[in-house]
Design a protein around this motif. Structure first.
Motif, PDB file in Angstrom:
ATOM      1  N   ASN A  57       0.862  -1.181   0.000  1.00  0.00           N
ATOM      2  CA  ASN A  57       0.000   0.000   0.000  1.00  0.00           C
ATOM      3  C   ASN A  57       0.896   1.227   0.000  1.00  0.00           C
ATOM      4  N   GLU A  58       0.566   2.167  -0.842  1.00  0.00           N
ATOM      5  CA  GLU A  58       1.441   3.319  -1.058  1.00  0.00           C
ATOM      6  C   GLU A  58       0.684   4.615  -0.797  1.00  0.00           C
ATOM      7  N   ASP A  59       1.350   5.573  -0.138  1.00  0.00           N
ATOM      8  CA  ASP A  59       0.754   6.881   0.088  1.00  0.00           C
ATOM      9  C   ASP A  59       1.881   7.903   0.049  1.00  0.00           C
ATOM     10  N   GLY A  60       2.062   8.503  -1.115  1.00  0.00           N
ATOM     11  CA  GLY A  60       3.120   9.494  -1.258  1.00  0.00           C
ATOM     12  C   GLY A  60       4.491   8.863  -1.072  1.00  0.00           C
ATOM     13  N   ARG A  61       5.244   9.395  -0.115  1.00  0.00           N
ATOM     14  CA  ARG A  61       6.601   8.872   0.129  1.00  0.00           C
ATOM     15  C   ARG A  61       6.607   7.593   0.964  1.00  0.00           C
ATOM     16  N   PHE A  62       5.450   7.192   1.452  1.00  0.00           N
ATOM     17  CA  PHE A  62       5.353   6.056   2.369  1.00  0.00           C
ATOM     18  C   PHE A  62       4.741   4.848   1.672  1.00  0.00           C
ATOM     19  N   THR A  63       5.413   3.706   1.802  1.00  0.00           N
ATOM     20  CA  THR A  63       4.905   2.456   1.253  1.00  0.00           C
ATOM     21  C   THR A  63       5.043   1.384   2.315  1.00  0.00           C
ATOM     22  N   VAL A  64       3.968   0.625   2.509  1.00  0.00           N
ATOM     23  CA  VAL A  64       4.041  -0.494   3.437  1.00  0.00           C
ATOM     24  C   VAL A  64       3.924  -1.782   2.627  1.00  0.00           C
ATOM     25  N   PHE A  65       4.793  -2.731   2.953  1.00  0.00           N
ATOM     26  CA  PHE A  65       4.815  -4.039   2.311  1.00  0.00           C
ATOM     27  C   PHE A  65       4.449  -5.098   3.339  1.00  0.00           C
ATOM     28  N   LEU A  66       3.648  -6.071   2.924  1.00  0.00           N
ATOM     29  CA  LEU A  66       3.238  -7.147   3.812  1.00  0.00           C
ATOM     30  C   LEU A  66       3.607  -8.485   3.196  1.00  0.00           C
ATOM     31  N   ASN A  67       4.336  -9.299   3.956  1.00  0.00           N
ATOM     32  CA  ASN A  67       4.679 -10.667   3.549  1.00  0.00           C
ATOM     33  C   ASN A  67       4.013 -11.611   4.537  1.00  0.00           C
ATOM     34  N   LYS A  68       2.839 -12.112   4.152  1.00  0.00           N
ATOM     35  CA  LYS A  68       2.039 -12.909   5.091  1.00  0.00           C
ATOM     36  C   LYS A  68       2.725 -14.231   5.440  1.00  0.00           C
ATOM     37  N   SER A  69       3.378 -14.833   4.493  1.00  0.00           N
ATOM     38  CA  SER A  69       4.006 -16.124   4.780  1.00  0.00           C
ATOM     39  C   SER A  69       5.130 -15.979   5.794  1.00  0.00           C
ATOM     40  N   ALA A  70       5.809 -14.850   5.751  1.00  0.00           N
ATOM     41  CA  ALA A  70       6.896 -14.592   6.698  1.00  0.00           C
ATOM     42  C   ALA A  70       6.410 -13.868   7.944  1.00  0.00           C
ATOM     43  N   LYS A  71       5.150 -13.478   7.961  1.00  0.00           N
ATOM     44  CA  LYS A  71       4.585 -12.672   9.069  1.00  0.00           C
ATOM     45  C   LYS A  71       5.467 -11.451   9.306  1.00  0.00           C
ATOM     46  N   HIS A  72       5.669 -10.719   8.248  1.00  0.00           N
ATOM     47  CA  HIS A  72       6.586  -9.587   8.287  1.00  0.00           C
ATOM     48  C   HIS A  72       6.006  -8.429   7.482  1.00  0.00           C
ATOM     49  N   LEU A  73       6.141  -7.224   8.040  1.00  0.00           N
ATOM     50  CA  LEU A  73       5.808  -6.060   7.241  1.00  0.00           C
ATOM     51  C   LEU A  73       6.901  -5.010   7.397  1.00  0.00           C
ATOM     52  N   SER A  74       6.958  -4.139   6.424  1.00  0.00           N
ATOM     53  CA  SER A  74       7.981  -3.102   6.462  1.00  0.00           C
ATOM     54  C   SER A  74       7.390  -1.790   5.946  1.00  0.00           C
ATOM     55  N   LEU A  75       7.935  -0.714   6.442  1.00  0.00           N
ATOM     56  CA  LEU A  75       7.554   0.641   6.016  1.00  0.00           C
ATOM     57  C   LEU A  75       8.759   1.260   5.327  1.00  0.00           C
ATOM     58  N   HIS A  76       8.550   1.694   4.092  1.00  0.00           N
ATOM     59  CA  HIS A  76       9.602   2.348   3.337  1.00  0.00           C
ATOM     60  C   HIS A  76       9.273   3.826   3.214  1.00  0.00           C
ATOM     61  N   ILE A  77      10.242   4.664   3.467  1.00  0.00           N
ATOM     62  CA  ILE A  77      10.071   6.109   3.323  1.00  0.00           C
ATOM     63  C   ILE A  77      11.115   6.571   2.300  1.00  0.00           C
ATOM     64  N   VAL A  78      10.602   7.091   1.175  1.00  0.00           N
ATOM     65  CA  VAL A  78      11.514   7.520   0.106  1.00  0.00           C
ATOM     66  C   VAL A  78      11.003   8.815  -0.531  1.00  0.00           C
ATOM     67  N   PRO A  79      11.782   9.883  -0.601  1.00  0.00           N
ATOM     68  CA  PRO A  79      13.065  10.026   0.075  1.00  0.00           C
ATOM     69  C   PRO A  79      12.851  10.453   1.529  1.00  0.00           C
ATOM     70  N   SER A  80      13.747  10.091   2.392  1.00  0.00           N
ATOM     71  CA  SER A  80      13.638  10.474   3.807  1.00  0.00           C
ATOM     72  C   SER A  80      13.958  11.953   3.977  1.00  0.00           C
ATOM     73  N   GLN A  81      13.228  12.581   4.904  1.00  0.00           N
ATOM     74  CA  GLN A  81      13.419  13.999   5.192  1.00  0.00           C
ATOM     75  C   GLN A  81      13.674  14.179   6.688  1.00  0.00           C
ATOM     76  N   PRO A  82      14.369  15.231   7.085  1.00  0.00           N
ATOM     77  CA  PRO A  82      14.624  15.442   8.522  1.00  0.00           C
ATOM     78  C   PRO A  82      13.338  15.474   9.356  1.00  0.00           C
ATOM     79  N   GLY A  83      12.257  15.979   8.784  1.00  0.00           N
ATOM     80  CA  GLY A  83      10.974  16.013   9.500  1.00  0.00           C
ATOM     81  C   GLY A  83      10.376  14.645   9.744  1.00  0.00           C
ATOM     82  N   ASP A  84      10.941  13.613   9.111  1.00  0.00           N
ATOM     83  CA  ASP A  84      10.463  12.250   9.355  1.00  0.00           C
ATOM     84  C   ASP A  84      11.046  11.671  10.643  1.00  0.00           C
TER      85      ASP A  84
END
Lengths: 111, 113
Positions: A57-84
């Motif tokens: 799922n993507e929203d602007g600079r933020f994307t979340v990935f879900l790997n159900k088989s691994a029971k793992h999710l990650s949040l990607h922030i691109v590009p990162s900013q100091p306010g993050d």
């Protein structure tokens, strides 16, 4: 027992680069996940969510990935900013509405 | 739209004293939560209300903590008597219904000395 785990207490990234925050969960019945961002002296603010029927799922600079088989999710922030720079919490929302949070990862984005 | 309001922002009390926190959720939100966040940990649910009924209070230390939401709108959380380990940020949150994202207030930072 920690049902939602964020194993990295802190992460430091250069401005403009990608930030990747990771989260693992133990209960395969969890089907909805959220990321919250928290600045000091403020409450957590909702950032982005993902349902188990999706793997991304993507929203602007933020994307979340879900790997159900691994029971793992990650949040990607691109590009990162100091306010993050903040503490990021991963949370599972099982049926019934009781958010279960991870321990949080403190992100520092350096100029 | 006004957010979740909490008061006070900060409170310092001695152990064995009592303290109360107040929360006013977002207008129209039926579900209200109280969370406890200890430094270095994620928020932990203490109690969840649906309108004025309790949905989940399984992690509320009922010998010292109590909460109410009498008219299904605002809520109070009380600790009596307080212990040193109760030092934490107490967060109130609300959601329009149980299976949607919750919106948090700024929290009350409690220090028990």
């Amino acid at each position: 027992d920690q049902q939602v785990k964020q194993n990295s207490p802190s992460l430091s990234v250069q401005e403009g680069r990608i930030s990747i925050l990771n989260c693992d969960y133990t209960n395969s019945m969890f089907d909805y996940f959220l990321w919250y961002k928290k600045y000091p002296a403020e409450g957590p603010t909702f950032l982005i969510s993902i349902s188990s029927i999706k793997d991304k799922n993507e929203d602007g600079r933020f994307t979340v990935f879900l790997n159900k088989s691994a029971k793992h999710l990650s949040l990607h922030i691109v590009p990162s900013q100091p306010g993050d720079s903040a503490v990021y919490f991963c949370a599972a929302l099982p049926q019934g509405g009781k958010l279960i949070f991870g321990q949080g990862t403190e992100l520092s984005v350096k100029p | 739209e006004a957010g979740v309001a909490q008061s006070p922002r900060y409170k310092i009390i001695e152990k064995r004293q009592s303290v109360a926190f107040w929360c006013n959720p977002i207008s129209g939100h039926a579900t209200l939560y109280w969370y406890q966040q200890i430094l270095g940990q994620g928020p932990k649910l203490l109690i969840q209300f649906q309108n004025n009924g309790v949905v989940d209070d399984s992690q509320l230390p009922k010998d010292r903590f109590s909460a109410e939401r009498l008219k299904g709108v605002d809520s109070t959380l009380k600790i009596q008597p307080a212990k040193l380990e109760d030092s934490a940020v107490y967060l109130c949150a609300s959601s329009s219904h149980m299976n949607t994202e919750a919106f948090f207030g700024q929290g009350t930072r409690l220090t028990v000395v």
